[in-house]
Design a protein around this motif. Structure first.
Motif, PDB file in Angstrom:
ATOM      1  N   LEU A  12       0.813  -1.200   0.016  1.00 33.94           N
ATOM      2  CA  LEU A  12       0.076   0.057   0.046  1.00 33.94           C
ATOM      3  C   LEU A  12       0.916   1.130   0.040  1.00 33.94           C
ATOM      4  O   LEU A  12       0.562   2.155  -0.774  1.00 33.94           O
ATOM      5  CB  LEU A  12      -0.895   0.095   1.250  1.00 33.94           C
ATOM      6  N   GLY A  13       1.794   1.070   0.532  1.00 33.93           N
ATOM      7  CA  GLY A  13       2.847   2.443   0.787  1.00 33.93           C
ATOM      8  C   GLY A  13       3.408   2.659  -0.565  1.00 33.93           C
ATOM      9  O   GLY A  13       3.657   3.702  -0.821  1.00 33.93           O
ATOM     10  N   GLN A  14       3.791   1.605  -1.122  1.00 33.90           N
ATOM     11  CA  GLN A  14       4.389   1.668  -2.615  1.00 33.90           C
ATOM     12  C   GLN A  14       3.468   2.208  -3.576  1.00 33.90           C
ATOM     13  O   GLN A  14       3.743   3.303  -4.377  1.00 33.90           O
ATOM     14  CB  GLN A  14       5.064   0.565  -3.124  1.00 33.90           C
ATOM     15  N   LEU A  15       2.104   1.838  -3.422  1.00 34.31           N
ATOM     16  CA  LEU A  15       1.234   2.258  -4.251  1.00 34.31           C
ATOM     17  C   LEU A  15       0.910   3.812  -4.088  1.00 34.31           C
ATOM     18  O   LEU A  15       0.771   4.472  -4.962  1.00 34.31           O
ATOM     19  CB  LEU A  15      -0.187   1.443  -4.203  1.00 34.31           C
ATOM     20  N   VAL A  16       0.907   4.418  -2.808  1.00 31.94           N
ATOM     21  CA  VAL A  16       0.387   5.749  -2.341  1.00 31.94           C
ATOM     22  C   VAL A  16       1.635   6.420  -2.924  1.00 31.94           C
ATOM     23  O   VAL A  16       1.454   7.525  -3.424  1.00 31.94           O
ATOM     24  CB  VAL A  16       0.188   5.711  -0.924  1.00 31.94           C
ATOM     25  N   ALA A  17       2.836   6.037  -2.779  1.00 36.52           N
ATOM     26  CA  ALA A  17       3.975   6.787  -3.124  1.00 36.52           C
ATOM     27  C   ALA A  17       3.968   6.911  -4.479  1.00 36.52           C
ATOM     28  O   ALA A  17       4.378   8.123  -5.129  1.00 36.52           O
ATOM     29  CB  ALA A  17       5.448   6.053  -2.545  1.00 36.52           C
ATOM     30  N   SER A  18       3.668   5.698  -5.358  1.00 34.57           N
ATOM     31  CA  SER A  18       3.606   6.029  -6.896  1.00 34.57           C
ATOM     32  C   SER A  18       2.674   6.986  -7.154  1.00 34.57           C
ATOM     33  O   SER A  18       2.784   7.765  -8.159  1.00 34.57           O
ATOM     34  CB  SER A  18       3.495   4.692  -7.404  1.00 34.57           C
ATOM     35  N   ALA A  19       1.235   6.914  -6.460  1.00 35.25           N
ATOM     36  CA  ALA A  19       0.129   7.883  -7.107  1.00 35.25           C
ATOM     37  C   ALA A  19       0.573   9.037  -6.619  1.00 35.25           C
ATOM     38  O   ALA A  19       0.377  10.034  -7.481  1.00 35.25           O
ATOM     39  CB  ALA A  19      -0.902   7.299  -6.139  1.00 35.25           C
ATOM     40  N   THR A  20       1.304   9.359  -5.436  1.00 33.03           N
ATOM     41  CA  THR A  20       1.492  10.845  -5.027  1.00 33.03           C
ATOM     42  C   THR A  20       2.574  11.311  -6.125  1.00 33.03           C
ATOM     43  O   THR A  20       2.631  12.341  -6.559  1.00 33.03           O
ATOM     44  CB  THR A  20       2.282  10.778  -3.955  1.00 33.03           C
ATOM     45  N   ALA A  21       3.940  10.288  -6.375  1.00 33.81           N
ATOM     46  CA  ALA A  21       4.759  10.983  -7.539  1.00 33.81           C
ATOM     47  C   ALA A  21       4.070  11.161  -8.718  1.00 33.81           C
ATOM     48  O   ALA A  21       4.360  12.103  -9.573  1.00 33.81           O
ATOM     49  CB  ALA A  21       5.733  10.033  -7.576  1.00 33.81           C
ATOM     50  N   ASP A  22       3.235  10.304  -9.285  1.00 32.03           N
ATOM     51  CA  ASP A  22       2.446  10.517 -10.463  1.00 32.03           C
ATOM     52  C   ASP A  22       1.416  11.874 -10.520  1.00 32.03           C
ATOM     53  O   ASP A  22       1.616  12.743 -11.500  1.00 32.03           O
ATOM     54  CB  ASP A  22       1.537   9.434 -10.952  1.00 32.03           C
ATOM     55  N   MET A  23       1.116  12.137  -9.580  1.00 34.69           N
ATOM     56  CA  MET A  23       0.050  13.510  -9.493  1.00 34.69           C
ATOM     57  C   MET A  23       0.907  14.474  -9.408  1.00 34.69           C
ATOM     58  O   MET A  23       0.589  15.505  -9.945  1.00 34.69           O
ATOM     59  CB  MET A  23      -0.727  13.460  -8.120  1.00 34.69           C
ATOM     60  N   SER A  24       2.249  14.403  -8.721  1.00 34.84           N
ATOM     61  CA  SER A  24       2.971  15.676  -8.550  1.00 34.84           C
ATOM     62  C   SER A  24       3.602  15.655 -10.060  1.00 34.84           C
ATOM     63  O   SER A  24       3.618  16.839 -10.241  1.00 34.84           O
ATOM     64  CB  SER A  24       4.262  15.268  -7.529  1.00 34.84           C
ATOM     65  N   ALA A  25       3.915  14.846 -10.516  1.00 33.84           N
ATOM     66  CA  ALA A  25       4.383  15.124 -11.989  1.00 33.84           C
ATOM     67  C   ALA A  25       3.430  15.618 -13.001  1.00 33.84           C
ATOM     68  O   ALA A  25       3.584  16.814 -13.771  1.00 33.84           O
ATOM     69  CB  ALA A  25       4.963  13.673 -12.804  1.00 33.84           C
ATOM     70  N   VAL A  27       1.035  17.419 -12.196  1.00 38.71           N
ATOM     71  CA  VAL A  27       0.612  18.874 -11.705  1.00 38.71           C
ATOM     72  C   VAL A  27       1.685  19.841 -12.223  1.00 38.71           C
ATOM     73  O   VAL A  27       1.549  20.736 -12.663  1.00 38.71           O
ATOM     74  CB  VAL A  27       0.511  19.157 -10.302  1.00 38.71           C
ATOM     75  N   HIS A  28       3.077  19.453 -12.088  1.00 39.22           N
ATOM     76  CA  HIS A  28       4.205  20.132 -12.709  1.00 39.22           C
ATOM     77  C   HIS A  28       4.102  20.274 -14.031  1.00 39.22           C
ATOM     78  O   HIS A  28       4.579  21.455 -14.714  1.00 39.22           O
ATOM     79  CB  HIS A  28       5.631  19.472 -12.150  1.00 39.22           C
ATOM     80  N   ASP A  29       3.786  19.164 -15.046  1.00 42.89           N
ATOM     81  CA  ASP A  29       3.669  19.325 -16.479  1.00 42.89           C
ATOM     82  C   ASP A  29       2.397  20.083 -16.833  1.00 42.89           C
ATOM     83  O   ASP A  29       2.496  21.094 -17.608  1.00 42.89           O
ATOM     84  CB  ASP A  29       3.333  17.806 -16.860  1.00 42.89           C
ATOM     85  N   GLU A  30       1.341  20.240 -15.982  1.00 43.27           N
ATOM     86  CA  GLU A  30       0.142  21.205 -16.173  1.00 43.27           C
ATOM     87  C   GLU A  30       0.793  22.675 -16.035  1.00 43.27           C
ATOM     88  O   GLU A  30       0.449  23.472 -16.798  1.00 43.27           O
ATOM     89  CB  GLU A  30      -1.049  21.136 -15.335  1.00 43.27           C
ATOM     90  N   ILE A  31       1.647  22.999 -14.932  1.00 43.17           N
ATOM     91  CA  ILE A  31       2.041  24.301 -14.812  1.00 43.17           C
ATOM     92  C   ILE A  31       2.902  24.720 -15.948  1.00 43.17           C
ATOM     93  O   ILE A  31       2.940  25.956 -16.312  1.00 43.17           O
ATOM     94  CB  ILE A  31       2.659  24.583 -13.143  1.00 43.17           C
TER      95      ILE A  31
END
Length: 152
Positions: A12-25, A27-31
């Motif tokens: 679960l921790g790896q999935l959350v970390a992966s999802a967080t990294a993907d969302m961060s990327a 958002v950065h791409d949108e900006i």
């Protein structure tokens, strides 16, 4: 790569970390996309604004000239110094009008960031279709019975 990753089973921790990294990327791409689109429009807005400022300054300079011309014109009803002031004042107003037209043309070319808006709409549509993962209860998983939850 761990043995769990090789089998496709991630914690679960790896999935959350992966999802967080993907969302961060994401958002950065949108900006970055929005910045790229707005940079070009900001240049156009700067040129248009500068032309408005120059047009305003020239119109402001024309007011005293036209005022002096009107005063001299009333005083000297003949063709003399007053006509010179009127010609100079009129030239300033014509130049200010041309600059105002250029400024309006530049301002009309400013567009909203269509690519960023469409990309954000697509992202929102994908996120709205996402279904939350069902919550695992202690009855479904015996190992969770021994874990106590904090109230913090």
């Amino acid at each position: 790569m761990s043995a769990a990753d090789a089998n496709g089973d991630r914690s679960l921790g790896q999935l959350v970390a992966s999802a967080t990294a993907d969302m961060s990327a994401l958002v950065h791409d949108e900006i970055a996309l929005a910045k790229a689109e707005l940079r070009q429009d900001a240049k156009r807005a700067g040129i248009g604004s500068a032309a408005f400022v120059v047009a305003g300054a020239l119109a402001l300079f024309a007011l005293p000239v036209l005022s002096f011309a009107a005063a001299y014109g009333i005083h000297n009803l003949g063709l003399g110094l007053a006509w010179s002031f009127l010609i100079v004042g009129g030239a300033f107003l014509v130049l200010a009008g041309l600059l105002a037209l250029i400024a309006m043309a530049k301002m009309k070319k400013i567009k909203k960031p269509e690519k960023s808006i469409n990309s954000a709409r697509q992202t929102a549509a994908v996120l709205q279709k996402a279904k939350p993962h069902p919550r695992v209860t202690a009855a479904d998983h015996p190992a969770l019975e021994s874990v106590t939850r904090s109230s913090v």
